[in-house]
Enzyme design. Structure first.
Site, short mmCIF file in Angstrom:
data_model
loop_
_atom_site.label_atom_id
_atom_site.label_comp_id
_atom_site.label_asym_id
_atom_site.label_seq_id
_atom_site.Cartn_x
_atom_site.Cartn_y
_atom_site.Cartn_z
N ASN A 157 63.15 81.44 9.06
CA ASN A 157 62.14 82.13 8.70
C ASN A 157 62.27 83.37 9.54
O ASN A 157 61.75 83.55 10.71
CB ASN A 157 60.74 81.75 8.69
CG ASN A 157 59.73 82.86 8.24
OD1 ASN A 157 59.68 83.01 7.17
ND2 ASN A 157 58.75 83.40 9.16
N GLU A 158 62.59 84.64 9.10
CA GLU A 158 62.36 85.87 9.89
C GLU A 158 62.86 85.77 11.21
O GLU A 158 62.28 85.97 12.22
CB GLU A 158 60.95 86.47 9.96
CG GLU A 158 60.34 86.87 8.54
CD GLU A 158 59.20 87.41 8.82
OE1 GLU A 158 58.49 87.90 7.70
OE2 GLU A 158 58.46 87.49 9.68
N CYS A 168 72.17 81.23 28.00
CA CYS A 168 72.24 82.68 27.46
C CYS A 168 73.25 83.54 28.20
O CYS A 168 73.96 84.40 27.67
CB CYS A 168 71.08 83.37 26.77
SG CYS A 168 70.45 82.31 25.48
N GLU A 316 58.79 87.90 0.34
CA GLU A 316 57.50 87.88 0.89
C GLU A 316 57.05 89.32 0.47
O GLU A 316 57.56 90.30 0.78
CB GLU A 316 57.22 87.53 2.30
CG GLU A 316 57.40 86.21 2.81
CD GLU A 316 57.21 85.83 4.08
OE1 GLU A 316 56.47 87.03 4.75
OE2 GLU A 316 57.75 84.70 4.57
N TRP A 324 47.26 92.50 10.29
CA TRP A 324 47.83 92.73 11.49
C TRP A 324 47.67 94.39 11.65
O TRP A 324 48.12 94.74 12.81
CB TRP A 324 49.18 92.63 12.02
CG TRP A 324 50.26 93.13 10.86
CD1 TRP A 324 50.76 94.37 10.96
CD2 TRP A 324 50.87 92.46 9.65
NE1 TRP A 324 51.71 94.75 9.79
CE2 TRP A 324 51.81 93.38 9.04
CE3 TRP A 324 50.88 91.27 9.30
CZ2 TRP A 324 52.66 93.04 8.24
CZ3 TRP A 324 51.84 90.77 8.29
CH2 TRP A 324 52.71 91.62 7.63
N HIS A 367 44.87 86.60 6.25
CA HIS A 367 45.89 87.35 5.44
C HIS A 367 45.89 87.14 3.97
O HIS A 367 45.60 86.12 3.70
CB HIS A 367 47.50 86.70 5.99
CG HIS A 367 48.60 87.72 5.85
ND1 HIS A 367 48.89 87.76 4.58
CD2 HIS A 367 49.55 88.32 6.52
CE1 HIS A 367 50.26 88.61 4.48
NE2 HIS A 367 50.37 89.16 5.75
#
Length: 689
Positions: A157-158, A168, A316, A324, A367
């Site tokens: 998701n996103e 890393c 979405e 927000w 939301h």
């Protein structure tokens, strides 16, 4: 000519309509789950995204898997004609994993490891995290890849964010070794590391940018952003690989967002279907300019469609308000249908929402959702959603149709990153995205379909290519644009273009670097203007575009010399009054325009592109003048055209039609010579191709 593509799933060859559904939040409320199914059908919803953040509900403790609740949900869907995008739940890992394996938690740029919390707070490089996601994803795929309700994989998701941990850092160094042929000399030159004596003499000295360390080597900053993007895409590929073999015919997607950190054009290459999450703040902005917001949303719809040049999915959107914004206003009557069908107009084969039912607690409890805390269907929002569902059910003929496009705008992630790092002419804001939108909105107002492409793509399919602020461009891509113009294409470039190459080193020999011959100009200086400063663009009498006028200009002004180009307009004031501000260079069979200043007046861009489009032979969706804030967009199957006329102006509008024969798609009624649209009105027209 057939221009129609297959639907996302042969199981459901209609427009998809649904939402993110989180039944794991309601397992203690079986009556709620039962009522959900009834209301999904009442709202004309046919698909739900399930399992997006459900890791702990699927694996409450390490190695213990609980699929019973998901079995029940998917079986109930199948019994009721509802389908599912099944998610891999990697967007947020359970607390037991963070506790036992702290290496999965991200390290920020300050080199401090995060605590457990929020979402995407994990390291994509971590072997433990990769092993755990592959294990759970594989179990989901083994169990559900052939379930009758499942029509595709919703991977995570996103995706977004970055990690600076030791794993890393080591991975970044290996990435750089490959990129620079294991040569520190090449890396040091590409980054101009002799600046401030920052030359690297060992690979171990190379670290990611840090607020308490290196931030001023722009080549490093750019390569780090590229690495983070590629590491994210590699993790997505890892997730896809963990589910793909269980049913290779099941399409995969991941929902993108307007996130700066991932090059979505590259991410799209590993997906079967592009999907994205669109959240324009209708009525929220200080300007309260829905037309500008509509153009912003349309530009992004076009971009996501262009990634694979086929229909995408609106995964979405909000059915009501957001949670927000500084102020959360409601969608005005009619806006939900207009904004939802706008996505379809630009190539979406779905309208989906976040979320189906409002959460009872935590950060998204206010939301927007289809079902409010009241828990019933007797709400304005539910009626709006049901109306969209009814309209979508009438659009089966539109599913899989494509968009014929003759105009493209270049929008590169590398360029976006490099511009934001540039320290020079206007540190208060170079406004790259806003500049791209400024050019796009004029085309949108004219009803000219647009592709949003990268500078490495094939230009030959387009009659017009526009490159606002193409600051970063390689010599090779500059040559490709030059060849495109020589062979008959029309190109428009702007100020602050052709400045640096692919490693963020300035082009030598004069700006706009590789575009200099194409544009026929030399940019000697570029000036940033204060917000209080104003100049202007005065069109020359009898210019080649036949545009008259004196237009305000602000923020950026480039002082250019002619090298073959002709002057169309000049600066109004200051010491460079009378010098070229808009030029045309005739090169080979084509034309190249250069705009040397940021014109403030939106009307100028509409006039400019109307004239250029006419010269280039570009066809508008409707061959008529559209009122400001009204657009017409096109989808076609090759035999029939589907024209979406949309009114974002905020007032009732009348459109004089272009004399062709149209019918209203939903009713079959003929369209009069003058079409009237109410506030937030939309009509879908059908005409013979």
């Amino acid at each position: 000519m057939n221009m129609k593509l297959p639907p996302v799933s042969s199981k459901i060859p209609v427009m998809l309509h649904g939402a993110d559904y989180n039944p794991e939040q309601w397992l203690k409320y079986p009556e709620v789950l039962q009522e959900d199914i009834r209301m999904m059908k009442l709202a004309n919803c046919n698909v739900m995204s399930v399992g997006i953040f459900s890791w702990v509900s699927l694996e409450p403790e390490e190695g213990v898997f609980t699929f019973g609740w998901l079995d029940s949900i998917l079986d109930t869907f199948a019994e009721n004609g509802i389908y599912a995008f099944l998610a891999t739940p990697s967007g947020a890992r359970p607390a037991w994993m963070s506790e036992k394996y702290p290496e999965v938690l991200r390290v920020e740029g300050n080199r401090v490891r995060n605590l457990h919390g929020v979402r995407h707070n994990h390291c994509y490089t971590s072997p433990v995290y990769r092993q755990k996601t592959a294990l759970l994803n594989g179990k989901l795929a083994e169990r559900y890849a052939h379930h009758p309700a499942v029509i595709g994989w919703h991977i995570s998701n996103e995706y977004g964010g970055e990690c600076h941990c030791d794993l890393c850092q080591a991975s970044f160094r290996e990435w750089l070794k490959v990129k620079y042929d294991n040569s520190l000399d090449e890396l040091n030159h590409a980054w101009w590391a002799t600046f401030w004596s920052h030359t690297y003499t060992s690979w171990d000295q190379v670290e990611s940018p840090a607020p308490h360390g290196e931030t001023q080597v722009h080549g490093l900053n750019l390569d780090w952003r590229r690495f983070v993007s590629e590491a994210t895409i590699d993790f997505c590929q890892h997730e896809i690989d963990s589910v793909r073999d269980y049913n290779p015919e099941l399409p995969v997607t991941t929902n993108m967002h307007n996130i700066d950190g991932v090059d979505y054009r590259k991410l799209a290459k590993i997906l079967d279907v592009v999907s994205w999450d669109s959240y324009p703040s209708w009525g929220y902005s200080d300007e309260d300019d829905d037309a500008r917001l509509a153009a912003w949303a349309a530009m992004h719809h076009d971009m996501y469609r262009t990634f694979k040049h086929k229909p995408f999915l609106l995964m979405e959107s909000t059915p009501s308000l957001l949670n927000w914004q500084s102020v959360s206003k409601l969608k005005r009557p009619g806006m939900h249908k207009l904004s939802s069908l706008q996505a379809v107009a630009h190539g979406s084969d779905s309208v989906q929402y976040f979320q189906w039912r409002k959460s009872r607690g935590s950060s998204e409890k206010f939301h927007g959702a289809v079902i409010d805390h009241s828990g019933h269907a007797e709400t304005r929002v539910f009626r709006d959603v049901a109306e969209v569902g009814r309209t979508l059910s009438e659009l089966q003929a539109v599913v899989g149709t494509t968009t014929p496009v003759q105009t493209a705008i270049i929008y590169d992630w590398d360029n976006r990153w490099a511009i934001k790092d540039a320290q020079g002419i206007r540190n208060s804001g170079l406004k790259y995205e806003e500049t791209v939108l400024q050019h796009y909105q004029a085309l949108w107002e004219l009803g000219i379909p647009v592709d949003i492409i990268g500078s490495e793509e094939d230009f030959s399919a387009y009659k017009l290519v526009i490159a606002p602020m193409l600051y970063l461009i390689s010599e090779d891509n500059g040559k490709r644009i030059e060849k495109y113009v020589e062979q008959g294409g029309t190109f428009l470039g702007t100020y602050w273009s052709g400045i640096v190459g692919e490693t963020d080193l300035c082009h030598l020999g004069g700006f706009p670097g590789p575009l200099r011959r194409t544009l026929g100009i030399w940019a000697e200086e570029t000036e940033g203007l204060h917000s209080r400063d104003l100049n202007g663009l005065v069109m020359n009498s009898g210019n080649a575009l036949c545009i008259d006028g004196d237009y305000d200009a602000h923020e950026i002004a480039e002082l250019i010399h002619l090298e073959g180009a002709e002057v169309l307009g000049t600066y109004r004031t200051d010491f460079y009054a009378g010098r070229p501000a808009l030029t045309l260079n005739r090169l080979g069979e084509g034309r190249a325009y250069h705009l040397a200043t940021r014109v403030k007046d939106a009307g100028f861009y509409v006039e400019l592109y109307a004239a250029i489009a006419k010269k280039a032979g570009i066809i508008r969706t409707l061959d008529t003048e559209l009122p400001a804030g009204v657009t017409a967009q096109l989808r076609t199957d090759g035999d029939s055209d589907y024209v979406f006329v949309q009114n974002f102006s905020g007032v009732e509008q009348s459109i004089e039609m272009d004399g062709r024969t149209y019918t209203v798609l939903e009713s079959g009624e003929p369209v009069p010579a003058v079409l009237t649209l109410p506030v937030h009105g939309l009509v879908i027209l059908k005409r013979a191709h």
